[in-house]
Design a protein around this motif. Structure first.
Motif, PDB file in Angstrom:
ATOM      1  N   HIS A  96       0.817  -1.215   0.000  1.00  0.00           N
ATOM      2  CA  HIS A  96       0.000   0.000   0.000  1.00  0.00           C
ATOM      3  C   HIS A  96       0.850   1.264   0.000  1.00  0.00           C
ATOM      4  N   ASP A  97       2.116   1.166   0.432  1.00  0.00           N
ATOM      5  CA  ASP A  97       2.897   2.356   0.777  1.00  0.00           C
ATOM      6  C   ASP A  97       3.255   3.221  -0.427  1.00  0.00           C
ATOM      7  N   ALA A  98       3.814   2.638  -1.477  1.00  0.00           N
ATOM      8  CA  ALA A  98       4.270   3.436  -2.621  1.00  0.00           C
ATOM      9  C   ALA A  98       3.107   4.115  -3.351  1.00  0.00           C
ATOM     10  N   PRO A  99       2.017   3.406  -3.663  1.00  0.00           N
ATOM     11  CA  PRO A  99       0.883   4.093  -4.291  1.00  0.00           C
ATOM     12  C   PRO A  99       0.332   5.229  -3.434  1.00  0.00           C
ATOM     13  N   ARG A 100       0.256   4.999  -2.125  1.00  0.00           N
ATOM     14  CA  ARG A 100      -0.257   6.039  -1.224  1.00  0.00           C
ATOM     15  C   ARG A 100       0.664   7.250  -1.224  1.00  0.00           C
ATOM     16  N   ALA A 101       1.965   7.023  -1.184  1.00  0.00           N
ATOM     17  CA  ALA A 101       2.920   8.133  -1.160  1.00  0.00           C
ATOM     18  C   ALA A 101       2.843   8.954  -2.436  1.00  0.00           C
ATOM     19  N   VAL A 102       2.710   8.297  -3.572  1.00  0.00           N
ATOM     20  CA  VAL A 102       2.614   9.010  -4.855  1.00  0.00           C
ATOM     21  C   VAL A 102       1.370   9.883  -4.889  1.00  0.00           C
ATOM     22  N   LEU A 103       0.235   9.320  -4.502  1.00  0.00           N
ATOM     23  CA  LEU A 103      -0.999  10.105  -4.543  1.00  0.00           C
ATOM     24  C   LEU A 103      -1.005  11.210  -3.498  1.00  0.00           C
ATOM     25  N   SER A 209      -1.864  15.707 -20.737  1.00  0.00           N
ATOM     26  CA  SER A 209      -0.458  15.745 -20.313  1.00  0.00           C
ATOM     27  C   SER A 209      -0.228  16.388 -18.952  1.00  0.00           C
ATOM     28  N   GLU A 210      -1.245  17.060 -18.375  1.00  0.00           N
ATOM     29  CA  GLU A 210      -1.005  17.815 -17.150  1.00  0.00           C
ATOM     30  C   GLU A 210      -1.908  17.420 -15.982  1.00  0.00           C
ATOM     31  N   GLY A 211      -2.735  16.402 -16.138  1.00  0.00           N
ATOM     32  CA  GLY A 211      -3.650  16.029 -15.072  1.00  0.00           C
ATOM     33  C   GLY A 211      -3.031  15.083 -14.060  1.00  0.00           C
ATOM     34  N   PHE A 212      -3.844  14.698 -13.067  1.00  0.00           N
ATOM     35  CA  PHE A 212      -3.383  13.750 -12.052  1.00  0.00           C
ATOM     36  C   PHE A 212      -2.902  12.448 -12.694  1.00  0.00           C
ATOM     37  N   GLY A 213      -3.628  12.001 -13.734  1.00  0.00           N
ATOM     38  CA  GLY A 213      -3.272  10.745 -14.375  1.00  0.00           C
ATOM     39  C   GLY A 213      -1.874  10.774 -14.960  1.00  0.00           C
ATOM     40  N   ALA A 219       5.289   9.265 -12.224  1.00  0.00           N
ATOM     41  CA  ALA A 219       5.861   8.591 -11.058  1.00  0.00           C
ATOM     42  C   ALA A 219       6.354   7.193 -11.432  1.00  0.00           C
ATOM     43  N   ALA A 220       5.651   6.543 -12.351  1.00  0.00           N
ATOM     44  CA  ALA A 220       6.112   5.238 -12.833  1.00  0.00           C
ATOM     45  C   ALA A 220       7.420   5.385 -13.605  1.00  0.00           C
ATOM     46  N   ASP A 221       7.520   6.441 -14.403  1.00  0.00           N
ATOM     47  CA  ASP A 221       8.757   6.679 -15.146  1.00  0.00           C
ATOM     48  C   ASP A 221       9.943   6.912 -14.213  1.00  0.00           C
ATOM     49  N   ILE A 225       6.683   3.994  -8.599  1.00  0.00           N
ATOM     50  CA  ILE A 225       5.740   2.885  -8.700  1.00  0.00           C
ATOM     51  C   ILE A 225       6.075   2.145  -9.990  1.00  0.00           C
ATOM     52  N   THR A 226       5.459   1.002 -10.198  1.00  0.00           N
ATOM     53  CA  THR A 226       5.709   0.263 -11.431  1.00  0.00           C
ATOM     54  C   THR A 226       4.722   0.682 -12.516  1.00  0.00           C
TER      55      THR A 226
END
Length: 401
Positions: A96-103, A209-213, A219-221, A225-226
């Motif tokens: 849970h940790d990495a996805p939570r930290a990114v968001l 190109s500029e949204g949350f998505g 972050a994957a790049d 996260i993967t």
């Protein structure tokens, strides 16, 4: 329900997912709280918690009450999930940790401030258009649904044509957390279509190109996260960021329409908008229930709950518990609603709650400046969902400056 004792666990044969309880859960929740800190629900072979103290404690103790086995009735230890589990809602540390930290970074204070000005203009435009057509409208369809679907998908970065499936997909997801009843069956014919539609909106090349998505994919790049995790995290935003906010907005509009003195208070002091939204989330609890699964034998309130059992936490009941809240059945802007569990609690607390608060405060600010009074103008209708406390229709009549 039986009376609690030190030797026996109180039990109930009531189905909390029956149409009668979904229409009006308050009597059942009062019985649940009065029966004891833990109640055995024989219909589903699960243990239930309806009091604030036990619900909050369970939400805080992810080591004992795990989410990774599913936050619905289905137990992922033995049953295959109908979709890939959420990396936020249905995962525990360390996964849970990495996805939570990114968001947490993407949805941080700076990003929220950036959105505020644009969303204020959107709210003004929406209210202008609505009031130009008259002073009677449906607060669900015309405000509570329209505003989030107008601004949040833009913030995520999904195209216009992908938005029509957000609400029906979310409705099925939240129904699927409950038992396989008629509400789940109603959504099953479209599951494949809706799932494919939402999955397609999470792809890197579809998002702006500029949204949350796009920030999630960045972050994957970076390796935070993967690449396999990125679309599932975008999906979490699209699943949890629309239906819950829609029903939160409907809750606060209903609360004001039935408590005109509180609307007058908001107009006198617009800074109360965020308090009003949190009080409405406590009062109505758009997310009514979530499950956890015990990782060990544990005693709660005199009841020994075995390892591997499902626990049904009634967030809505906890938010109306008179042991925690004075006059809990009143919507009151004098109250400090902080501490409510309407957004969950602990490490799985809703990560987008500040976005929801911004949407609500922005819309309420515009409405409070333009509308002098709001009241119910016709029959209201609830929308039944196994997890959500939702509205189908909320007709209102307003007076304007």
């Amino acid at each position: 329900m039986t009376a609690p004792s030190i030797l026996t666990t109180p039990f109930s044969d009531v189905d909390p997912f029956s149409p009668d309880v979904l229409e009006d859960p308050l009597p059942f929740q009062a019985d649940l709280r009065n029966a004891g800190p833990v109640v055995y629900l024989r219909t589903y072979d699960v243990y239930a918690m309806g009091r604030y103290e036990q619900v909050r404690a369970a939400l805080s103790d992810w080591q004992t009450f795990q989410s990774a086995a599913g936050v619905g009735l289905s137990n992922f230890r033995y049953e295959k999930p109908w979709r890939p589990p959420s990396l936020l809602l249905e995962a525990d540390p360390p996964h849970h940790d990495a996805p939570r930290a990114v968001l947490s970074t993407i949805l941080g204070p700076r990003e929220i401030r950036r959105l505020g000005e644009a969303w204020a203009a959107d709210a003004e435009s929406l209210v202008d258009d609505l009031l130009s057509k008259g002073t009677e409208f449906d607060a669900v369809a015309d405000l509570a649904s329209s505003f989030p679907l107008r601004v949040f998908p833009d913030a995520v970065g999904i195209p216009e044509e992908g938005r029509k499936n957000l609400l029906p997909y979310g409705d099925h997801v939240f129904n699927a957390f409950g038992p396989p009843n008629e509400l789940v069956a109603k959504g099953e014919p479209r599951v494949a279509e809706l799932s494919a539609s939402i999955a397609s909106q999470c792809a890197r090349d579809v998002l702006t190109s500029e949204g949350f998505g796009a920030q999630i994919w960045a972050a994957a790049d970076r390796g935070d996260i993967t690449e396999e995790q990125a679309p599932l995290i975008v999906r979490s935003l699209l699943t949890a960021g629309v239906d819950t906010t829609v029903n939160g907005l409907a809750a606060v509009l209903y609360a004001f329409a039935t408590n005109p003195e509180q609307w007058a208070r908001l107009r006198e002091n617009p800074a109360l908008a965020r308090t009003a939204f949190d009080e409405a989330v406590r009062f109505e609890s758009p997310v009514q229930t979530f499950f956890r699964t015990t990782t060990r034998d544990i005693e709660v309130g005199g009841t020994l709950i075995p390892e591997g059992k499902k626990i049904l936490m009634f967030l809505g009941s906890a938010n109306r518990d008179p042991r925690r809240w004075e006059n809990p059945h009143a919507f009151d802007l004098n109250r400090d609603p902080s501490g409510h569990v309407g957004f969950g609690f602990g490490i799985h607390q809703c990560i987008g709650q500040h976005i929801a608060r911004l949407e609500a405060a922005t819309l309420l600010d515009v409405l409070a400046r333009r509308i002098t009074s709001i009241g119910i103008s016709g029959p209201t209708r609830r929308h039944h969902n196994n997890t959500l406390r939702a509205w189908q229709s909320l007709p209102v009549r307003v007076s304007v400056e």
